[in-house]
Design a protein around this motif. Structure first.
Motif, PDB file in Angstrom:
ATOM      1  N   ALA B 112       0.841  -1.207   0.000  1.00 48.86           N
ATOM      2  CA  ALA B 112       0.000   0.000   0.000  1.00 48.86           C
ATOM      3  C   ALA B 112       0.876   1.257   0.000  1.00 48.86           C
ATOM      4  O   ALA B 112       0.562   2.256  -0.654  1.00 48.86           O
ATOM      5  N   ASP B 113       2.000   1.195   0.714  1.00 59.73           N
ATOM      6  CA  ASP B 113       2.935   2.332   0.724  1.00 59.73           C
ATOM      7  C   ASP B 113       3.562   2.498  -0.665  1.00 59.73           C
ATOM      8  O   ASP B 113       3.684   3.616  -1.181  1.00 59.73           O
ATOM      9  N   LEU B 114       3.913   1.385  -1.294  1.00 61.18           N
ATOM     10  CA  LEU B 114       4.481   1.447  -2.658  1.00 61.18           C
ATOM     11  C   LEU B 114       3.498   2.119  -3.617  1.00 61.18           C
ATOM     12  O   LEU B 114       3.876   3.022  -4.374  1.00 61.18           O
ATOM     13  N   LEU B 115       2.224   1.683  -3.576  1.00 64.40           N
ATOM     14  CA  LEU B 115       1.263   2.189  -4.565  1.00 64.40           C
ATOM     15  C   LEU B 115       0.941   3.671  -4.349  1.00 64.40           C
ATOM     16  O   LEU B 115       0.555   4.364  -5.284  1.00 64.40           O
ATOM     17  N   LYS B 116       1.125   4.147  -3.119  1.00 70.89           N
ATOM     18  CA  LYS B 116       0.962   5.591  -2.868  1.00 70.89           C
ATOM     19  C   LYS B 116       2.070   6.374  -3.564  1.00 70.89           C
ATOM     20  O   LYS B 116       1.857   7.459  -4.089  1.00 70.89           O
ATOM     21  N   ARG B 117       3.297   5.835  -3.516  1.00 71.57           N
ATOM     22  CA  ARG B 117       4.444   6.537  -4.096  1.00 71.57           C
ATOM     23  C   ARG B 117       4.561   6.295  -5.588  1.00 71.57           C
ATOM     24  O   ARG B 117       5.101   7.128  -6.322  1.00 71.57           O
ATOM     25  N   ASN B 118       4.153   5.113  -6.025  1.00 69.48           N
ATOM     26  CA  ASN B 118       4.358   4.689  -7.404  1.00 69.48           C
ATOM     27  C   ASN B 118       3.117   3.921  -7.847  1.00 69.48           C
ATOM     28  O   ASN B 118       3.047   2.702  -7.719  1.00 69.48           O
ATOM     29  N   PRO B 119       2.105   4.618  -8.366  1.00 64.90           N
ATOM     30  CA  PRO B 119       0.812   3.996  -8.640  1.00 64.90           C
ATOM     31  C   PRO B 119       0.858   2.919  -9.733  1.00 64.90           C
ATOM     32  O   PRO B 119      -0.037   2.089  -9.798  1.00 64.90           O
ATOM     33  N   ARG B 120       1.868   2.938 -10.589  1.00 59.99           N
ATOM     34  CA  ARG B 120       1.952   1.943 -11.656  1.00 59.99           C
ATOM     35  C   ARG B 120       3.320   1.263 -11.653  1.00 59.99           C
ATOM     36  O   ARG B 120       4.112   1.433 -12.587  1.00 59.99           O
ATOM     37  N   PRO B 121       3.634   0.506 -10.634  1.00 61.81           N
ATOM     38  CA  PRO B 121       4.975  -0.089 -10.560  1.00 61.81           C
ATOM     39  C   PRO B 121       5.154  -1.226 -11.560  1.00 61.81           C
ATOM     40  O   PRO B 121       4.207  -1.957 -11.850  1.00 61.81           O
ATOM     41  N   SER B 122       6.362  -1.349 -12.071  1.00 61.24           N
ATOM     42  CA  SER B 122       6.712  -2.495 -12.916  1.00 61.24           C
ATOM     43  C   SER B 122       6.890  -3.714 -12.017  1.00 61.24           C
ATOM     44  O   SER B 122       6.973  -3.596 -10.791  1.00 61.24           O
ATOM     45  N   GLU B 123       6.974  -4.887 -12.645  1.00 67.37           N
ATOM     46  CA  GLU B 123       7.196  -6.109 -11.862  1.00 67.37           C
ATOM     47  C   GLU B 123       8.489  -5.982 -11.051  1.00 67.37           C
ATOM     48  O   GLU B 123       8.534  -6.318  -9.873  1.00 67.37           O
ATOM     49  N   LEU B 124       9.529  -5.444 -11.698  1.00 68.51           N
ATOM     50  CA  LEU B 124      10.819  -5.295 -11.021  1.00 68.51           C
ATOM     51  C   LEU B 124      10.697  -4.350  -9.820  1.00 68.51           C
ATOM     52  O   LEU B 124      11.254  -4.601  -8.748  1.00 68.51           O
ATOM     53  N   GLU B 125       9.949  -3.267 -10.014  1.00 69.41           N
ATOM     54  CA  GLU B 125       9.788  -2.299  -8.912  1.00 69.41           C
ATOM     55  C   GLU B 125       9.025  -2.919  -7.734  1.00 69.41           C
ATOM     56  O   GLU B 125       9.324  -2.644  -6.571  1.00 69.41           O
ATOM     57  N   ILE B 143       2.071 -12.919  -5.308  1.00 72.78           N
ATOM     58  CA  ILE B 143       2.036 -11.660  -4.548  1.00 72.78           C
ATOM     59  C   ILE B 143       2.321 -10.490  -5.500  1.00 72.78           C
ATOM     60  O   ILE B 143       1.615  -9.477  -5.497  1.00 72.78           O
ATOM     61  N   VAL B 144       3.343 -10.672  -6.331  1.00 70.87           N
ATOM     62  CA  VAL B 144       3.696  -9.616  -7.288  1.00 70.87           C
ATOM     63  C   VAL B 144       2.534  -9.371  -8.253  1.00 70.87           C
ATOM     64  O   VAL B 144       2.169  -8.226  -8.525  1.00 70.87           O
ATOM     65  N   LYS B 145       1.931 -10.481  -8.729  1.00 69.91           N
ATOM     66  CA  LYS B 145       0.777 -10.353  -9.628  1.00 69.91           C
ATOM     67  C   LYS B 145      -0.355  -9.576  -8.951  1.00 69.91           C
ATOM     68  O   LYS B 145      -0.985  -8.711  -9.563  1.00 69.91           O
ATOM     69  N   ALA B 146      -0.610  -9.901  -7.694  1.00 73.08           N
ATOM     70  CA  ALA B 146      -1.716  -9.260  -6.975  1.00 73.08           C
ATOM     71  C   ALA B 146      -1.458  -7.767  -6.796  1.00 73.08           C
ATOM     72  O   ALA B 146      -2.369  -6.940  -6.971  1.00 73.08           O
TER      73      ALA B 146
END
Lengths: 265, 159
Positions: B112-125, B143-146
């Motif tokens: 949830a913290d990641l998606l706040k900072r980076n709403p469209r992360p790549s798989e690597l991110e 987990i990554v897929k989700a």
């Protein structure tokens, strides 16, 4: 953890006074190293003086002298500062390579340099750039600050308030991270200034150190080819379950070349 | 010694007396009964204890309860609203992103913290961000897929 008293300091003066008054108090910044150490009873302070509420210790400022970074500025704040990344990207790159996101959200620059873990990233960047460590009492050059294994030049009642990083012509920091902890198995910071080249190594020895023969070679020719033919002795390097001294010696050369390539990129 | 702390917990003001050596995770679990935040390794490596303090993900096994005076703390219990699962929770459910479930609250709070900072992360991110969250069941793939699926849903909703 054993019990200790907790004190939330309101200012640097307040914290320093409290620290000087107590024989066995310790400063708490991000706590990313101190709290695990307390759990393992490696330290047993009578009191923790929390620096988290002191605004004057936080922030990044740029001046003609370089980048002034407050002691309790977190790794994520350093990594996310756009002006700093434009001015001295090697600091931002090192900050974002530390630990994991949750550690970077709490861990601080001052905590890292004051702890002087032999495998920490910031000591390499501070020594590589020839930073000045500013305390509540004096200014200490990085060359004099990092004394030995978990040991610095800080005296009784003294605390880091700011680190001043001078502006290099170019610089790079490359590390081979321990896959479990992201500490540096070996990390090398290379920085070129008008006055010369500095090369600092972390993870390999008991404390961060400079590599003079690499510096001389790069002063003549700032390219990774200039390091060809130079070898690093494994004598006195760290040797543990993660890597042998010989492997670390090899990695010093590899990371130094990568750091030069990053500086030239 | 005891330290008096007042803070916002999942949106509500609360106060408590905590021992000076009490960890944030123990305060949340033992004093407030919020047992969704787990203690896994207790050495700030596994991430089962991740909560948000002032909006940033932290490992609550490596913070003192005393340090949160005046802060806003959000736990997994505060993530869903009005009986609806948060998009991350829904995506973990749909993509079978858990087996035993022990790491899941920490995974979701970290993501949830990641998606706040980076709403469209790549798989690597996503993989890089979840460095501090360990799962011993799934192999991380689902987990990554989700997380990426939730990013898509949250993006469509414009949140």
């Amino acid at each position: 953890m054993r019990e200790f008293d907790y004190y939330r300091a309101g200012s640097v003066r307040d914290a320093a006074k409290r620290l000087a008054a107590s024989g066995n108090a310790m400063l708490l910044a991000g706590g990313m190293t101190l709290l695990p150490a307390l759990k393992m009873r490696l330290n047993e302070p009578s009191e923790l003086i929390d620096l988290g509420g002191i605004d004057e210790l936080k922030g990044v400022k740029l001046s003609r002298k370089g980048a002034h970074i407050g002691a309790t500025t977190t790794h994520v704040e350093v990594a996310g500062n756009v002006e700093l990344r434009a001015a001295i990207p090697v600091i931002s790159q090192a900050a974002e390579s530390i630990g994991d996101p949750q550690v970077r959200n709490r861990g601080t620059l001052g905590g890292s340099v004051a702890n002087n873990d032999p495998a920490a990233d910031y000591p390499a960047v501070a020594l590589g750039l020839g930073a000045t460590i500013i305390t509540n009492k004096r200014k200490i050059s990085a060359d004099s600050f990092f004394v030995g294994l978990f040991e610095t030049a800080l005296g009784t009642g003294e605390m880091v308030t700011e680190v001043l990083f001078p502006l290099p012509q170019r610089a790079g920091y490359a590390k081979f991270p321990n896959p479990a902890t992201r500490y540096a198995l070996v990390g090398v910071c290379v920085a070129q200034f008008k006055s010369g080249v500095r090369v600092a190594v972390t993870g390999a020895g008991p404390s961060v150190y400079r590599l003079e023969d690499f510096e001389e070679a790069l002063e003549g020719d700032f390219s990774s080819d200039a390091l060809d033919g130079l070898s690093v002795s494994a004598a006195n390097l760290n040797d543990d379950m993660h890597a042998s001294a010989e492997y670390r010696a090899h990695l010093v050369g590899v990371m130094a070349r990568r750091a030069v390539a990053m500086a030239l990129d | 010694m005891d330290v008096q702390v007042s803070f916002t917990l999942n949106g509500k003001m609360v106060s408590a007396a905590a021992g000076s050596a009490t960890l944030l995770v123990d305060l949340l679990r033992n004093r407030f009964g919020l047992t969704g935040t787990h203690v896994g390794c207790d050495t700030s490596q596994c991430g089962a204890c991740v909560v948000h303090v002032d909006g940033a993900s932290v490992k609550s096994c490596t913070m003192l309860a005393a340090q949160i005076d005046g802060c806003a703390v959000d736990t997994i219990e505060g993530l869903s609203g009005n009986g609806e699962l948060h998009p991350l929770q829904q995506a973990f459910h749909e993509h079978h992103a858990l087996q035993c479930g022990f790491c899941t609250p920490g995974m979701i709070m970290s993501a949830a913290d990641l998606l706040k900072r980076n709403p469209r992360p790549s798989e690597l991110e996503v993989r890089d961000w979840l460095e501090g969250n360990m799962c011993r069941c799934t192999g991380y793939h689902n987990i990554v897929k989700a997380v990426r699926a939730a990013a898509g849903v949250m993006g469509e909703e414009g949140s």
